[in-house]
Structures are given as structure tokens and as C-alpha cells.
Motif scaffolding. Structure first.
Motif, PDB file in Angstrom:
ATOM      1  N   VAL A 174       0.826  -1.209   0.000  1.00 49.73           N
ATOM      2  CA  VAL A 174       0.000   0.000   0.000  1.00 49.73           C
ATOM      3  C   VAL A 174       0.856   1.254   0.000  1.00 49.73           C
ATOM      4  CG1 VAL A 174      -1.891  -1.180   1.162  1.00 49.73           C
ATOM      5  CG2 VAL A 174      -0.166   0.029   2.524  1.00 49.73           C
ATOM      6  N   GLU A 175       2.183   1.105   0.031  1.00 46.47           N
ATOM      7  CA  GLU A 175       3.083   2.244   0.006  1.00 46.47           C
ATOM      8  C   GLU A 175       3.647   2.427  -1.400  1.00 46.47           C
ATOM      9  OE1 GLU A 175       6.108   1.766   2.945  1.00 46.47           O
ATOM     10  OE2 GLU A 175       4.696   1.062   4.487  1.00 46.47           O
ATOM     11  N   ALA A 176       4.126   3.628  -1.695  1.00 45.16           N
ATOM     12  CA  ALA A 176       4.696   3.902  -3.015  1.00 45.16           C
ATOM     13  C   ALA A 176       5.884   2.986  -3.288  1.00 45.16           C
ATOM     14  CB  ALA A 176       5.117   5.360  -3.123  1.00 45.16           C
ATOM     15  N   ASP A 177       6.745   2.795  -2.286  1.00 48.25           N
ATOM     16  CA  ASP A 177       7.885   1.884  -2.411  1.00 48.25           C
ATOM     17  C   ASP A 177       7.496   0.569  -1.762  1.00 48.25           C
ATOM     18  OD1 ASP A 177      10.249   0.504  -2.428  1.00 48.25           O
ATOM     19  OD2 ASP A 177      11.417   2.007  -1.348  1.00 48.25           O
ATOM     20  N   SER A 178       7.277  -0.446  -2.583  1.00 45.61           N
ATOM     21  CA  SER A 178       6.834  -1.741  -2.054  1.00 45.61           C
ATOM     22  C   SER A 178       7.971  -2.562  -1.469  1.00 45.61           C
ATOM     23  CB  SER A 178       6.124  -2.556  -3.150  1.00 45.61           C
ATOM     24  OG  SER A 178       6.985  -2.767  -4.251  1.00 45.61           O
ATOM     25  N   GLY A 179       9.213  -2.057  -1.565  1.00 46.47           N
ATOM     26  CA  GLY A 179      10.340  -2.725  -0.937  1.00 46.47           C
ATOM     27  C   GLY A 179      11.064  -3.698  -1.850  1.00 46.47           C
ATOM     28  N   PRO A 180      12.194  -4.264  -1.380  1.00 42.91           N
ATOM     29  CA  PRO A 180      13.003  -5.182  -2.193  1.00 42.91           C
ATOM     30  C   PRO A 180      12.184  -6.376  -2.686  1.00 42.91           C
ATOM     31  CG  PRO A 180      14.167  -4.571  -0.185  1.00 42.91           C
ATOM     32  CD  PRO A 180      12.771  -4.061  -0.045  1.00 42.91           C
ATOM     33  N   GLY A 181      12.315  -6.681  -3.981  1.00 42.14           N
ATOM     34  CA  GLY A 181      11.586  -7.818  -4.547  1.00 42.14           C
ATOM     35  C   GLY A 181      10.191  -7.487  -5.003  1.00 42.14           C
ATOM     36  N   GLY A 182       9.694  -6.290  -4.642  1.00 40.05           N
ATOM     37  CA  GLY A 182       8.409  -5.828  -5.139  1.00 40.05           C
ATOM     38  C   GLY A 182       7.195  -6.508  -4.526  1.00 40.05           C
ATOM     39  N   ILE A 183       6.070  -6.389  -5.217  1.00 39.01           N
ATOM     40  CA  ILE A 183       4.781  -6.880  -4.744  1.00 39.01           C
ATOM     41  C   ILE A 183       4.827  -8.367  -4.412  1.00 39.01           C
ATOM     42  CG2 ILE A 183       2.367  -7.243  -5.396  1.00 39.01           C
ATOM     43  CD1 ILE A 183       2.631  -4.833  -7.264  1.00 39.01           C
ATOM     44  N   TYR A 184       5.447  -9.144  -5.288  1.00 40.41           N
ATOM     45  CA  TYR A 184       5.433 -10.592  -5.096  1.00 40.41           C
ATOM     46  C   TYR A 184       6.198 -11.012  -3.843  1.00 40.41           C
ATOM     47  CZ  TYR A 184       3.536 -10.750  -9.822  1.00 40.41           C
ATOM     48  OH  TYR A 184       2.745 -10.576 -10.926  1.00 40.41           O
ATOM     49  N   ALA A 185       7.274 -10.323  -3.542  1.00 34.92           N
ATOM     50  CA  ALA A 185       8.012 -10.621  -2.317  1.00 34.92           C
ATOM     51  C   ALA A 185       7.155 -10.336  -1.097  1.00 34.92           C
ATOM     52  CB  ALA A 185       9.310  -9.820  -2.269  1.00 34.92           C
ATOM     53  N   ARG A 186       6.368  -9.243  -1.138  1.00 36.74           N
ATOM     54  CA  ARG A 186       5.522  -8.894   0.006  1.00 36.74           C
ATOM     55  C   ARG A 186       4.383  -9.911   0.163  1.00 36.74           C
ATOM     56  NH1 ARG A 186       9.164  -6.041  -0.648  1.00 36.74           N
ATOM     57  NH2 ARG A 186       9.981  -7.817   0.525  1.00 36.74           N
ATOM     58  N   LEU A 187       3.819 -10.365  -0.951  1.00 35.51           N
ATOM     59  CA  LEU A 187       2.756 -11.373  -0.877  1.00 35.51           C
ATOM     60  C   LEU A 187       3.275 -12.664  -0.256  1.00 35.51           C
ATOM     61  CD1 LEU A 187       1.012 -10.811  -4.340  1.00 35.51           C
ATOM     62  CD2 LEU A 187      -0.026 -10.438  -2.083  1.00 35.51           C
ATOM     63  N   GLU A 188       4.485 -13.075  -0.647  1.00 34.38           N
ATOM     64  CA  GLU A 188       5.031 -14.313  -0.101  1.00 34.38           C
ATOM     65  C   GLU A 188       5.385 -14.154   1.372  1.00 34.38           C
ATOM     66  OE1 GLU A 188       6.493 -17.035  -3.663  1.00 34.38           O
ATOM     67  OE2 GLU A 188       8.105 -15.735  -2.886  1.00 34.38           O
ATOM     68  N   GLU A 189       5.852 -12.978   1.756  1.00 37.40           N
ATOM     69  CA  GLU A 189       6.122 -12.732   3.172  1.00 37.40           C
ATOM     70  C   GLU A 189       4.849 -12.841   4.006  1.00 37.40           C
ATOM     71  OE1 GLU A 189       9.854  -9.574   2.644  1.00 37.40           O
ATOM     72  OE2 GLU A 189       7.857  -8.866   3.236  1.00 37.40           O
ATOM     73  N   ALA A 190       3.714 -12.491   3.385  1.00 39.22           N
ATOM     74  CA  ALA A 190       2.428 -12.559   4.082  1.00 39.22           C
ATOM     75  C   ALA A 190       1.825 -13.959   4.049  1.00 39.22           C
ATOM     76  CB  ALA A 190       1.459 -11.550   3.469  1.00 39.22           C
ATOM     77  N   GLY A 191       2.554 -14.917   3.491  1.00 37.83           N
ATOM     78  CA  GLY A 191       2.100 -16.306   3.506  1.00 37.83           C
ATOM     79  C   GLY A 191       1.457 -16.801   2.236  1.00 37.83           C
ATOM     80  N   HIS A 192       1.473 -15.983   1.180  1.00 38.49           N
ATOM     81  CA  HIS A 192       0.869 -16.394  -0.095  1.00 38.49           C
ATOM     82  C   HIS A 192       1.981 -16.779  -1.060  1.00 38.49           C
ATOM     83  CE1 HIS A 192      -3.175 -15.160   1.081  1.00 38.49           C
ATOM     84  NE2 HIS A 192      -2.560 -14.188   1.736  1.00 38.49           N
ATOM     85  N   LEU A 193       2.448 -18.015  -0.937  1.00 34.68           N
ATOM     86  CA  LEU A 193       3.538 -18.504  -1.769  1.00 34.68           C
ATOM     87  C   LEU A 193       3.062 -18.616  -3.214  1.00 34.68           C
ATOM     88  CD1 LEU A 193       6.484 -19.520  -1.380  1.00 34.68           C
ATOM     89  CD2 LEU A 193       5.544 -21.842  -1.428  1.00 34.68           C
ATOM     90  N   LEU A 194       3.768 -17.981  -4.114  1.00 37.14           N
ATOM     91  CA  LEU A 194       3.349 -17.967  -5.514  1.00 37.14           C
ATOM     92  C   LEU A 194       3.591 -19.321  -6.164  1.00 37.14           C
ATOM     93  CD1 LEU A 194       4.633 -14.442  -6.541  1.00 37.14           C
ATOM     94  CD2 LEU A 194       2.317 -15.119  -5.921  1.00 37.14           C
ATOM     95  N   ASP A 195       2.627 -19.727  -6.968  1.00 34.29           N
ATOM     96  CA  ASP A 195       2.700 -21.043  -7.606  1.00 34.29           C
ATOM     97  C   ASP A 195       2.809 -20.961  -9.124  1.00 34.29           C
ATOM     98  OD1 ASP A 195       2.400 -24.017  -7.585  1.00 34.29           O
ATOM     99  OD2 ASP A 195       0.532 -23.544  -8.644  1.00 34.29           O
ATOM    100  N   ARG A 196       2.022 -20.076  -9.758  1.00 37.63           N
ATOM    101  CA  ARG A 196       2.024 -20.002 -11.222  1.00 37.63           C
ATOM    102  C   ARG A 196       1.479 -18.659 -11.677  1.00 37.63           C
ATOM    103  NH1 ARG A 196      -3.057 -21.178 -13.642  1.00 37.63           N
ATOM    104  NH2 ARG A 196      -4.652 -21.614 -12.063  1.00 37.63           N
ATOM    105  N   PHE A 197       1.712 -18.376 -12.980  1.00 40.03           N
ATOM    106  CA  PHE A 197       1.236 -17.145 -13.608  1.00 40.03           C
ATOM    107  C   PHE A 197       0.605 -17.504 -14.948  1.00 40.03           C
ATOM    108  CE2 PHE A 197       4.973 -16.242 -11.110  1.00 40.03           C
ATOM    109  CZ  PHE A 197       4.654 -15.108 -10.392  1.00 40.03           C
ATOM    110  N   THR A 198      -0.435 -16.786 -15.323  1.00 36.97           N
ATOM    111  CA  THR A 198      -0.978 -16.892 -16.679  1.00 36.97           C
ATOM    112  C   THR A 198      -0.863 -15.513 -17.330  1.00 36.97           C
ATOM    113  OG1 THR A 198      -3.251 -16.359 -16.029  1.00 36.97           O
ATOM    114  CG2 THR A 198      -2.594 -18.691 -15.992  1.00 36.97           C
ATOM    115  N   GLU A 199      -0.623 -15.491 -18.645  1.00 34.00           N
ATOM    116  CA  GLU A 199      -0.500 -14.225 -19.363  1.00 34.00           C
ATOM    117  C   GLU A 199      -1.285 -14.270 -20.668  1.00 34.00           C
ATOM    118  OE1 GLU A 199       3.746 -12.347 -17.933  1.00 34.00           O
ATOM    119  OE2 GLU A 199       3.658 -13.322 -19.892  1.00 34.00           O
TER     120      GLU A 199
END
Length: 258
Positions: A174-199
Motif C-alpha cells: 500500500v506504500e509507493a515503495d513496495s520494498g526489495p523484490g516488489g509486490i510478489y516478495a511482500r505477498l510471499e512474506e504474508a504467507g501467499h507462496l506464488l505457484d504459477r502465472f498466466t498471461e
């Protein structure tokens, strides 16, 4: 750079000959990314042509997306080498562990310096197409992160991410600077381990706003990439709507044959 001369016996009109010489100088590296093109006045004096001829030569390169005009400053060479986007590698966890987001990983692989600007963070209901992918209600708010990416100071991409508010709250998403690794790093820190992506990838002509923000010449297309990220529980945790300057990218995919 040294300017050539016109061949009056050539069937090509003078503006085409001038454009060909400038294009060749860019291809040889005599004019590098960020270099300023000779002005209309310089071209007029050297080739002994009218202003309209010099202007047409520069317009030829602008229409190809090779150069971009900056108000009050002149015309400059765009990034000549594409940002190679390796889809099978850019979202690897090792990049996030090293504190790199996907664009930074792409830029480092291409050997260009990345920057980000025009960062905006807001909360609002998602557009219908995004809402369907995130499986949220029409009245549910999502966190919307909009930004522009540049390579060597040249705008090459705009992206808008939509994240369910319950996942973003309490994190730097929710901040302008989402921190090292970006959005995905923050999601995984919150317990949402990424599994796959569709494009979903499409090509089209840009809107007037996209032309302005990406500094695109007339007739230059864009690529659009609509990406959905899923965690190991199968939940869609982010949708990212990206508009890329088509001439700045090569999309490379390494697909196993099994």
C-alpha cells in the motif's frame, strides 16, 4: 557523427536519403541511445535542402519509433537494443530473494539501467475484467498500483497491478515503495507462496495518453500483457495490466516439450 551527402542521381527523394543515412548511423552506433539528432537547421545547411525536407527525414525515423522528440530539447535516439523478457525466468523466486522485481531482472539481463516513476497507489473497485480474474465482488475495493518503467531513461512500459485489499493491508504494497523484490516478495512474506502465472498477450495501436507517456512516434504499436498471479492455494492474488512499447521488447519463452 559525420553527415554524408546526397546523390542527386538517386531515385529516392532527398528526405529518404537523409533518413537512410541517419538510420545507418544509429545502426552503427555512431548515434547511441539518448544522443541528440542533428537539428533541422543543421540538416538544411549540410544537405542544402528546404526545412520541409529535413523535417520529413526526421519524421521518417519518428514513425519507425527509432527517435523521440522532446519538447524544447530536440529529437533523441530511442533505446536501440530491446529489453529481452524471458517469461520462464523473470518470476523466479531467486530474483525476489535477491531483492529484484521482474523488470529489474529483465533490465539486468539486457544490460540496461532501470528506473521507475509515475508511481500511484489507490484503493477502488476493480474493472470488470480484473474483478472476474480476482474473484472479488463488484463493490469490493482492491489496491491499485500504477507505475512507469524506464530503461536508460527511456520509457518502455506502463503497468497497473490490482491486489485484493485483504492481501495488501498491513504490507508495503500500500506504500509507493513496495520494498526489495516488489509486490510478489511482500505477498510471499504474508504467507501467499506464488505457484504459477498466466498471461494474455495482444498487440494494438496506443491511445493518445500511452503515446505521450511512452514517447511513441506515430504508427508505433504497443504490446499488452494481462498477467494473473496465483498462490499455492489456487487463489488469484494479483492481476497486472501492462502496456509495453513494442519496439523496446523481445518476448522470449522457453517451453518444455513434455
Amino acid at each position: 557523427m559525420e553527415l554524408g551527402s546526397l546523390d542527386r542521381s538517386d531515385d529516392r527523394p532527398p528526405y529518404r536519403q537523409i533518413a537512410d543515412q541517419l538510420r545507418a548511423a544509429i545502426d552503427r552506433g555512431d548515434l547511441a541511445a539518448g544522443d541528440k539528432l542533428p537539428s533541422e537547421a543543421v540538416l538544411m545547411g549540410h544537405y542544402e535542402v528546404a526545412r520541409m525536407t529535413a523535417r520529413q527525414a526526421i519524421q521518417e525515423l519518428r514513425s519507425e519509433g527509432r527517435v523521440v522528440a522532446e519538447q524544447g530539447r530536440g529529437v533523441f535516439v530511442r533505446l536501440p537494443a530491446p529489453v529481452r523478457r524471458l517469461a520462464s525466468d523473470r518470476f523466479a523466486r531467486r530474483h525476489r530473494d535477491a531483492g529484484h522485481g521482474a523488470f529489474l531482472a529483465d533490465a539486468e539481463k539486457a544490460g540496461v539501467t532501470p528506473t521507475v516513476d509515475e508511481i500511484e497507489v489507490s484503493r477502488k473497485p476493480a474493472p470488470d475484467a480484473i474483478r472476474e480474474r480476482l474473484k472479488v465482488d463488484a463493490t469490493d475495493e482492491v489496491v491499485v498500483r500504477s507505475r512507469r518503467y524506464l530503461a536508460e531513461g527511456v520509457p518502455v512500459e506502463m503497468a497497473v497491478s490490482y491486489i485484493p485489499a485483504d492481501l495488501a493491508e498491513g504490507t508495503r504494497i500500500v506504500e509507493a515503495d513496495s520494498g526489495p523484490g516488489g509486490i510478489y516478495a511482500r505477498l510471499e512474506e504474508a504467507g501467499h507462496l506464488l505457484d504459477r502465472f498466466t498471461e494474455e498477450i495482444t498487440a494494438r495501436m496506443p491511445t493518445a495518453d500511452e503515446r505521450r507517456r511512452l514517447r511513441l512516434g506515430p504508427g508505433t504499436p504497443v504490446l499488452t500483457v494481462l498477467r494473473t498471479a496465483y498462490d499455492t492455494d489456487g487463489r488469484a492474488v494479483e492481476v497486472c495490466d501492462t502496456v509495453k512499447a513494442a519496439l523496446a521488447y523481445v518476448l522470449e519463452y522457453d517451453v518444455p516439450a513434455r
